[in-house]
Design a protein around this motif. Structure first.
Motif, PDB file in Angstrom:
ATOM      1  N   LYS A 175       0.827  -1.216   0.000  1.00 17.10           N
ATOM      2  CA  LYS A 175       0.000   0.000   0.000  1.00 17.10           C
ATOM      3  C   LYS A 175       0.858   1.262   0.000  1.00 17.10           C
ATOM      4  N   TYR A 176       1.957   1.211   0.722  1.00 17.62           N
ATOM      5  CA  TYR A 176       2.878   2.354   0.770  1.00 17.62           C
ATOM      6  C   TYR A 176       4.319   1.865   0.787  1.00 17.62           C
ATOM      7  N   ARG A 177       5.194   2.762   0.324  1.00 20.58           N
ATOM      8  CA  ARG A 177       6.631   2.528   0.482  1.00 20.58           C
ATOM      9  C   ARG A 177       7.076   3.535   1.550  1.00 20.58           C
ATOM     10  N   VAL A 178       7.459   3.041   2.737  1.00 19.99           N
ATOM     11  CA  VAL A 178       7.767   3.971   3.833  1.00 19.99           C
ATOM     12  C   VAL A 178       9.222   3.872   4.255  1.00 19.99           C
ATOM     13  N   GLY A 179       9.784   5.023   4.645  1.00 17.00           N
ATOM     14  CA  GLY A 179      11.135   5.041   5.190  1.00 17.00           C
ATOM     15  C   GLY A 179      11.043   4.932   6.698  1.00 17.00           C
ATOM     16  N   MET A 180      11.848   4.063   7.268  1.00 16.52           N
ATOM     17  CA  MET A 180      11.835   3.890   8.729  1.00 16.52           C
ATOM     18  C   MET A 180      12.975   4.711   9.326  1.00 16.52           C
ATOM     19  N   PHE A 181      12.646   5.668  10.202  1.00 19.84           N
ATOM     20  CA  PHE A 181      13.687   6.422  10.896  1.00 19.84           C
ATOM     21  C   PHE A 181      13.986   5.677  12.199  1.00 19.84           C
ATOM     22  N   HIS A 182      15.205   5.117  12.315  1.00 19.09           N
ATOM     23  CA  HIS A 182      15.458   4.236  13.465  1.00 19.09           C
ATOM     24  C   HIS A 182      16.011   4.937  14.696  1.00 19.09           C
ATOM     25  N   GLY A 183      16.463   6.193  14.546  1.00 18.49           N
ATOM     26  CA  GLY A 183      16.969   6.931  15.705  1.00 18.49           C
ATOM     27  C   GLY A 183      18.328   6.429  16.173  1.00 18.49           C
ATOM     28  N   VAL A 186       9.054  -1.467   3.731  1.00 21.62           N
ATOM     29  CA  VAL A 186       9.807  -0.623   4.665  1.00 21.62           C
ATOM     30  C   VAL A 186      11.256  -0.472   4.187  1.00 21.62           C
ATOM     31  N   ILE A 187      11.661   0.783   4.026  1.00 22.49           N
ATOM     32  CA  ILE A 187      13.028   1.076   3.609  1.00 22.49           C
ATOM     33  C   ILE A 187      13.766   1.658   4.815  1.00 22.49           C
ATOM     34  N   ILE A 188      14.822   0.997   5.248  1.00 22.25           N
ATOM     35  CA  ILE A 188      15.625   1.534   6.361  1.00 22.25           C
ATOM     36  C   ILE A 188      16.810   2.253   5.721  1.00 22.25           C
ATOM     37  N   ALA A 189      16.592   3.532   5.381  1.00 21.85           N
ATOM     38  CA  ALA A 189      17.622   4.273   4.632  1.00 21.85           C
ATOM     39  C   ALA A 189      18.979   4.127   5.326  1.00 21.85           C
ATOM     40  N   PRO A 190      19.977   3.548   4.628  1.00 25.15           N
ATOM     41  CA  PRO A 190      21.224   3.183   5.307  1.00 25.15           C
ATOM     42  C   PRO A 190      22.079   4.370   5.758  1.00 25.15           C
ATOM     43  N   ASP A 191      21.951   5.530   5.097  1.00 31.51           N
ATOM     44  CA  ASP A 191      22.821   6.660   5.459  1.00 31.51           C
ATOM     45  C   ASP A 191      22.200   7.594   6.495  1.00 31.51           C
ATOM     46  N   GLN A 192      21.081   7.191   7.094  1.00 31.29           N
ATOM     47  CA  GLN A 192      20.428   8.079   8.067  1.00 31.29           C
ATOM     48  C   GLN A 192      21.277   8.214   9.338  1.00 31.29           C
ATOM     49  N   LYS A 219      21.983  15.447   6.150  1.00 30.01           N
ATOM     50  CA  LYS A 219      22.299  14.033   5.899  1.00 30.01           C
ATOM     51  C   LYS A 219      21.022  13.193   5.826  1.00 30.01           C
ATOM     52  N   ASN A 220      20.082  13.452   6.749  1.00 32.20           N
ATOM     53  CA  ASN A 220      18.838  12.666   6.745  1.00 32.20           C
ATOM     54  C   ASN A 220      17.979  12.982   5.532  1.00 32.20           C
ATOM     55  N   VAL A 221      17.928  14.267   5.185  1.00 26.32           N
ATOM     56  CA  VAL A 221      17.135  14.642   4.005  1.00 26.32           C
ATOM     57  C   VAL A 221      17.690  13.919   2.782  1.00 26.32           C
ATOM     58  N   ALA A 222      19.012  13.910   2.627  1.00 24.18           N
ATOM     59  CA  ALA A 222      19.627  13.247   1.468  1.00 24.18           C
ATOM     60  C   ALA A 222      19.344  11.747   1.491  1.00 24.18           C
ATOM     61  N   ALA A 223      19.451  11.127   2.672  1.00 25.92           N
ATOM     62  CA  ALA A 223      19.276   9.664   2.781  1.00 25.92           C
ATOM     63  C   ALA A 223      17.871   9.241   2.372  1.00 25.92           C
ATOM     64  N   PHE A 224      16.849   9.980   2.842  1.00 25.65           N
ATOM     65  CA  PHE A 224      15.470   9.558   2.552  1.00 25.65           C
ATOM     66  C   PHE A 224      14.996  10.047   1.187  1.00 25.65           C
ATOM     67  N   HIS A 225      15.562  11.150   0.706  1.00 24.56           N
ATOM     68  CA  HIS A 225      15.189  11.633  -0.624  1.00 24.56           C
ATOM     69  C   HIS A 225      15.627  10.593  -1.650  1.00 24.56           C
TER      70      HIS A 225
END
Ligand code: SF4
Ligand code: SF4
Length: 439
Positions: A187-195, A220-226, A248-254
């Motif tokens: 239904k969605y492609r979501v980025g997971m922010f793991h903190g 679920v995409i766990i953006a590796p560079d977050q 850095k986070n904006v670039a990783a999830f974009h």
């Protein structure tokens, strides 16, 4: 020096928008505790403006009042003029930080934490590994038995008693990859922010977050560079480093091109949501930061859209909820967590009196302002005990630790447990785990 720094950093137009109505005062925990005008939002704004207008020299009392603020932002939703108090206090703290000279050891600790630890996730996992060794090897037991901890301040001893088992691995290691497919139709492609801290101290909550999202139909995409969201930096006057982390986070999830960026921690989510403000004056990043901020969602917002509570297991327990200040006042998420909890079959939801008031955790506030934090926690636990709940639910790691400390101090252990909302929903979710962890 502080005066000049404040003049440079403060948004004067926003300061002038305060019409001194005082509607914010009953919502402010530090005003309610002290009764002092200077410890209220209106009072703090007046102090900031007096300095910016050049009618007052900022002194130690000025700095103390700014530091006493929890940054809970309970003053924002009740303000008829829409004064963005959270931004004003962060600008003030940035100016204070720029102007003040810390003792060498404070400088060293700040530098280590804000620049060499939190922004480097691999180092966070290494620290998690050391903590895990301390907890599992018997060293912790020996240290406690020998009374070595008595040299620590009370707040740190209490924190040591309730700190969860640390992880030396992040969720990417756990799932063996950065893409976890949706169960069933996507239904969605979501980025997971793991903190940064979440993935070390609350790794199970992160794993449950991925599992709930996947089972609800999200890829679920766990953006590796977050990296760390920068909230602790921004709240402590290190806004330039917060901006660096935001880029850095904006670039990783974009790059990951996701529909939503999902957070399971109110403090992180509110920070991520404000990246557009944080990078508003950065011509290179402002557009991508707006793209990013418009996609940030709390896990409860996504699950409310997608899950079917009728399929959940029954839970015959009393549940109450302490909301996270930043989730409520920053992300403006109030109804979704409650509606999810009320939908659990068999459970009795009990509303917590003043559940929308800060618990005193507020990042590292409970460590640096122990007296005020302790007094807020005592009051909170009185209301919590009155609910006679079996489960006290929260939606932010700092609040969760503070609630665990409160339960410990109030002697409620064994009668009540503090649980992250994600972990409780994972408990009642009937689906068997479709994912294949590595350990
Ligand atoms: S409610 Fe808003 S306008 Fe009124 S005193 Fe407080 S900050 Fe100022
Ligand atoms: S952020 Fe919280 S503590 Fe600070 S002035 Fe606003 S309500 Fe009071």
């Amino acid at each position: 020096m502080l005066k000049e720094a404040l003049e440079k950093k403060l948004d004067y137009d926003e300061l002038s928008n305060c019409m001194r109505c005082g509607f914010c005062q009953p919502a402010c925990p530090t005003f309610r505790e002290t009764g002092y005008e200077a410890a209220s939002p209106r009072g703090r704004i007046a102090l900031m403006k007096a300095v910016a207008d050049g009618v007052m020299e900022p002194d130690k009392d000025f700095v103390d009042q700014m530091n006493l603020c929890l940054g809970c932002r309970a003053c924002e939703p009740v303000c008829p003029a829409g004064v963005p108090y959270g931004q004003l206090i962060e600008q003030t703290r940035e100016a204070i930080e720029e102007a003040q000279e810390h003792p060498w050891w404070v400088k060293a600790v700040r530098r280590l934490a804000f620049f060499h630890l939190f922004p480097h996730q691999k180092r966070m996992y290494q620290l998690g590994g050391l903590l895990r060794f301390y907890q599992r090897s018997g060293v912790q037991k020996a240290v406690r038995k020998l009374g070595v901890l008595s040299i620590l301040p009370k707040q740190m001893r209490e924190m040591e008693a309730i700190i969860p088992e640390a992880s030396s691995k992040g969720i990417v290691d756990y799932f063996g990859g950065t893409v976890i497919p949706a169960v069933g139709e996507r239904k969605y492609r979501v980025g997971m922010f793991h903190g940064c801290i979440m993935d070390v101290l609350f790794n199970e909550t992160n794993r449950n977050t991925v599992r709930l999202l996947s089972e609800a139909g999200c890829e679920v995409i766990i953006a590796p560079d977050q990296v760390c969201c920068g909230a602790l930096h921004a709240h402590s006057g290190e806004r330039e480093q917060a901006r660096h982390l935001a880029r850095k986070n904006v670039a990783a999830f974009h790059k990951a091109d996701v529909d939503f960026i999902v957070s399971n921690a109110g403090g992180c989510g509110a920070m991520l949501l404000e990246y557009d403000h944080l990078l508003a004056k950065d011509a290179l990043w402002q557009e991508k930061a707006q793209w990013f901020a418009s996609r940030v969602k709390d896990i409860s917002e996504v699950l409310t859209r997608l899950v079917e509570p009728k399929e959940w297991q029954s839970l015959s327990q009393r549940i109450t909820y302490q909301s996270s200040c930043h989730l409520r006042n920053g992300m403006k998420v109030t109804k979704e967590p409650v509606s999810l909890l009320q939908a659990i079959p068999g459970a009795t939801y009990v509303q917590l009196r003043e559940g929308d008031r800060c618990c005193g955790s507020a990042g590292i506030y409970n460590l640096v302002q122990p007296e005020m934090a302790g007094s807020l926690l005592d009051e909170k636990m009185g209301h919590v005990a009155a609910t006679q709940a079996d489960i006290l639910v929260t939606s932010n790691p700092g609040c969760l630790l503070q609630m665990k400390a409160g339960i410990h101090q109030a002697g409620l252990e064994g009668k009540m447990e503090a649980v992250h909302i994600v972990d409780l929903l994972a408990r009642v979710q009937q689906e068997e785990k479709p994912l294949s962890p590595l350990e």
